[in-house]
Scaffold this active site. Structure first.
Site, PDB file in Angstrom:
ATOM      1  N   THR A  88       6.146 -36.731 -18.524  1.00 62.83           N
ATOM      2  CA  THR A  88       7.069 -37.578 -19.273  1.00 62.83           C
ATOM      3  C   THR A  88       6.648 -39.020 -19.016  1.00 62.83           C
ATOM      4  OG1 THR A  88       8.874 -36.014 -18.924  1.00 62.83           O
ATOM      5  CG2 THR A  88       9.486 -38.239 -19.604  1.00 62.83           C
ATOM      6  N   LYS A 163      11.443 -36.667 -26.554  1.00 62.93           N
ATOM      7  CA  LYS A 163      11.914 -36.401 -25.185  1.00 62.93           C
ATOM      8  C   LYS A 163      12.890 -37.490 -24.713  1.00 62.93           C
ATOM      9  CE  LYS A 163      11.759 -35.120 -20.763  1.00 62.93           C
ATOM     10  NZ  LYS A 163      12.259 -33.880 -20.236  1.00 62.93           N
ATOM     11  N   LYS A 238      14.666 -42.142 -14.412  1.00 64.85           N
ATOM     12  CA  LYS A 238      13.323 -42.396 -14.950  1.00 64.85           C
ATOM     13  C   LYS A 238      13.348 -42.316 -16.481  1.00 64.85           C
ATOM     14  CE  LYS A 238       8.799 -40.338 -15.548  1.00 64.85           C
ATOM     15  NZ  LYS A 238       7.829 -39.291 -15.263  1.00 64.85           N
TER      16      LYS A 238
HETATM   17  P1  NAD Z   1       5.562 -34.006  -8.803  1.00 67.11           P
HETATM   18  O1  NAD Z   1       5.626 -35.324  -8.140  1.00 67.11           O
HETATM   19  O2  NAD Z   1       6.077 -32.793  -8.095  1.00 67.11           O
HETATM   20  O3  NAD Z   1       4.034 -33.683  -9.243  1.00 67.11           O
HETATM   21  C1  NAD Z   1       3.104 -34.641  -9.646  1.00 67.11           C
HETATM   22  C2  NAD Z   1       1.766 -34.253  -9.007  1.00 67.11           C
HETATM   23  O4  NAD Z   1       0.747 -35.140  -9.483  1.00 67.11           O
HETATM   24  C3  NAD Z   1       1.772 -34.385  -7.474  1.00 67.11           C
HETATM   25  O5  NAD Z   1       1.371 -33.141  -6.901  1.00 67.11           O
HETATM   26  C4  NAD Z   1       0.754 -35.499  -7.193  1.00 67.11           C
HETATM   27  O6  NAD Z   1       0.034 -35.299  -5.995  1.00 67.11           O
HETATM   28  C5  NAD Z   1      -0.140 -35.391  -8.411  1.00 67.11           C
HETATM   29  N1  NAD Z   1      -0.907 -36.609  -8.692  1.00 67.11           N
HETATM   30  C6  NAD Z   1      -0.485 -37.891  -8.677  1.00 67.11           C
HETATM   31  N2  NAD Z   1      -1.500 -38.718  -9.027  1.00 67.11           N
HETATM   32  C7  NAD Z   1      -2.567 -37.928  -9.288  1.00 67.11           C
HETATM   33  C8  NAD Z   1      -3.907 -38.189  -9.709  1.00 67.11           C
HETATM   34  N3  NAD Z   1      -4.322 -39.430  -9.936  1.00 67.11           N
HETATM   35  N4  NAD Z   1      -4.741 -37.137  -9.872  1.00 67.11           N
HETATM   36  C9  NAD Z   1      -4.334 -35.863  -9.653  1.00 67.11           C
HETATM   37  N5  NAD Z   1      -3.062 -35.558  -9.253  1.00 67.11           N
HETATM   38  C10 NAD Z   1      -2.205 -36.581  -9.073  1.00 67.11           C
HETATM   39  O7  NAD Z   1       6.322 -34.194 -10.209  1.00 67.11           O
HETATM   40  P2  NAD Z   1       6.897 -33.047 -11.174  1.00 67.11           P
HETATM   41  O8  NAD Z   1       8.329 -32.812 -10.873  1.00 67.11           O
HETATM   42  O9  NAD Z   1       5.939 -31.922 -11.209  1.00 67.11           O
HETATM   43  O10 NAD Z   1       6.882 -33.837 -12.571  1.00 67.11           O
HETATM   44  C11 NAD Z   1       5.684 -34.050 -13.292  1.00 67.11           C
HETATM   45  C12 NAD Z   1       6.044 -34.684 -14.626  1.00 67.11           C
HETATM   46  O11 NAD Z   1       6.940 -33.813 -15.332  1.00 67.11           O
HETATM   47  C13 NAD Z   1       6.761 -36.020 -14.521  1.00 67.11           C
HETATM   48  O12 NAD Z   1       6.279 -36.870 -15.532  1.00 67.11           O
HETATM   49  C14 NAD Z   1       8.222 -35.668 -14.737  1.00 67.11           C
HETATM   50  O13 NAD Z   1       8.972 -36.726 -15.269  1.00 67.11           O
HETATM   51  C15 NAD Z   1       8.103 -34.519 -15.719  1.00 67.11           C
HETATM   52  N6  NAD Z   1       9.232 -33.571 -15.712  1.00 67.11           N
HETATM   53  C16 NAD Z   1       9.728 -33.112 -14.534  1.00 67.11           C
HETATM   54  C17 NAD Z   1      10.792 -32.211 -14.564  1.00 67.11           C
HETATM   55  C18 NAD Z   1      11.357 -31.661 -13.279  1.00 67.11           C
HETATM   56  O14 NAD Z   1      12.429 -31.037 -13.321  1.00 67.11           O
HETATM   57  N7  NAD Z   1      10.695 -31.816 -12.143  1.00 67.11           N
HETATM   58  C19 NAD Z   1      11.355 -31.813 -15.783  1.00 67.11           C
HETATM   59  C20 NAD Z   1      10.798 -32.283 -16.971  1.00 67.11           C
HETATM   60  C21 NAD Z   1       9.734 -33.178 -16.926  1.00 67.11           C
END
Ligand code: NAD
Length: 288
Positions: A88, A163, A238
């Site tokens: 997102t 979204k 966010k």
């Molecule tokens: P998270 O923080 O658990 O996962 C993100 C991952 O990206 C981490 O493991 C981090 O180490 C990795 N990362 C960061 N920089 C990086 C790079 N340069 N190269 C490779 N890996 C890298 O977050 P999440 O909860 O999995 O959310 C991910 C996305 O999904 C976000 O944009 C969030 O807004 C969206 N989202 C989350 C949810 C939810 O319920 N968690 C729901 C809908 C959307």
């Protein structure tokens, strides 16, 4: 079977990658944190997770990271490969990544999701997708594995636009429902009676009917589990920040969205809301 690179194996990315493996795809994963996901071969570098792949999926924290990662992907990817960003992020970054991909001869989609970690585990996410028809057709079989629904919303950035508009409704409606329970309390109206009336009347909405913020009322929701997320308040903040940034850029009149953002900002930063479900705002009101 497709060869797929998966960048960002966090709370959402790891189960999504696992579902692609379960469906028989050959998945190489890369995350800056040393994460291991069952069935996903661990790439030693981002380029290694991208080289020779037919599709690369990213699931990352924010727009700045997605832009930086996209540059590296484009440097290593095969022409004609498909890049799908499921993070997102702001609409502007999403469009910039599409432009970069087009110049490099790659297909690209912005495809944020709803459904949370439960939906990611169960493969029941909803994808909101922006990009060309050709890119959507190529990505559709992967969306069908990781989710139960994929809506092609329009050209580049349309998925992110859908979204943040949806989640602006969600933030505003949750606050409305919480305020209604709070007022009901102050008026001595039983919460169950308030629910029975409003959930079958013009006040009905997802925040009330499906995700009721009052414990013990309505179907099971995070309120019945001590407000353990669910959908964490900081993720709601966010998304409301993203919708307000977009509103400021486009001159859209979103007074309620701005107010919702301000309330969630206070809740997360000073009100003990971090790490709690976004519906826990009802407790804050009750304490006033
Ligand atoms: P998270 O923080 O658990 O996962 C993100 C991952 O990206 C981490 O493991 C981090 O180490 C990795 N990362 C960061 N920089 C990086 C790079 N340069 N190269 C490779 N890996 C890298 O977050 P999440 O909860 O999995 O959310 C991910 C996305 O999904 C976000 O944009 C969030 O807004 C969206 N989202 C989350 C949810 C939810 O319920 N968690 C729901 C809908 C959307």
């Amino acid at each position: 079977m497709m060869k797929i690179g998966f960048i960002g194996l966090g709370n959402m990315g790891a189960p999504m990658a696992r579902n692609l493996v379960k469906a028989g795809h050959d998945v190489a994963g890369y995350d800056t944190a040393a994460v291991t996901v069952e069935g996903v071969s661990r790439a030693g570098s981002l380029a290694e997770a991208v080289r020779g792949m037919e599709a690369v999926v990213t699931m990352l924290p924010n727009g700045a990271i997605v832009r930086a990662v996209a540059e590296e992907i484009l440097a290593a990817a095969e022409p004609g490969a498909l890049m799908i960003d499921c993070s997102t992020i702001d609409v502007e970054s999403a469009r910039a990544v599409h432009d970069m991909a087009e110049q490099a001869g790659l297909l690209s989609l912005d495809a944020p999701v709803s459904g949370g970690t439960g939906g990611a585990e169960a493969g029941t996410l909803t994808f909101m997708v922006g990009g060309s028809e050709a890119a959507f057709e190529k990505g559709k079989p992967l969306f069908d594995i990781m989710g139960q629904k994929a809506v092609h919303c329009g050209p580049a950035g349309a998925g992110q636009a859908a979204k943040i508009c949806n989640n602006m409704i969600l933030g505003i409606s949750m606050l409305g429902v919480c305020e209604a329970f709070h007022l009901a309390d102050r008026l001595g109206l039983d919460r169950q009676a308030m629910f029975d009336v409003a959930s079958t009347s013009s006040g009905s909405c997802w925040s009330l009917n499906t995700y009721c913020p009052a414990p013990g009322v309505g179907p099971k929701s995070p309120s019945d589990n001590g407000y353990k997320p669910g959908f964490a308040a900081e993720l709601m903040l966010k998304d409301l920040d993203l919708s307000q940034t977009a509103a400021d850029k486009t001159g859209a009149a979103t007074a309620m969205g701005r107010h919702a953002r301000d309330i969630y900002k206070e809740f997360v930063e000073d009100g003990g809301g971090r790490g709690r479900d976004f519906s826990a705002i009802l407790e804050t009101l009750s304490a006033k």
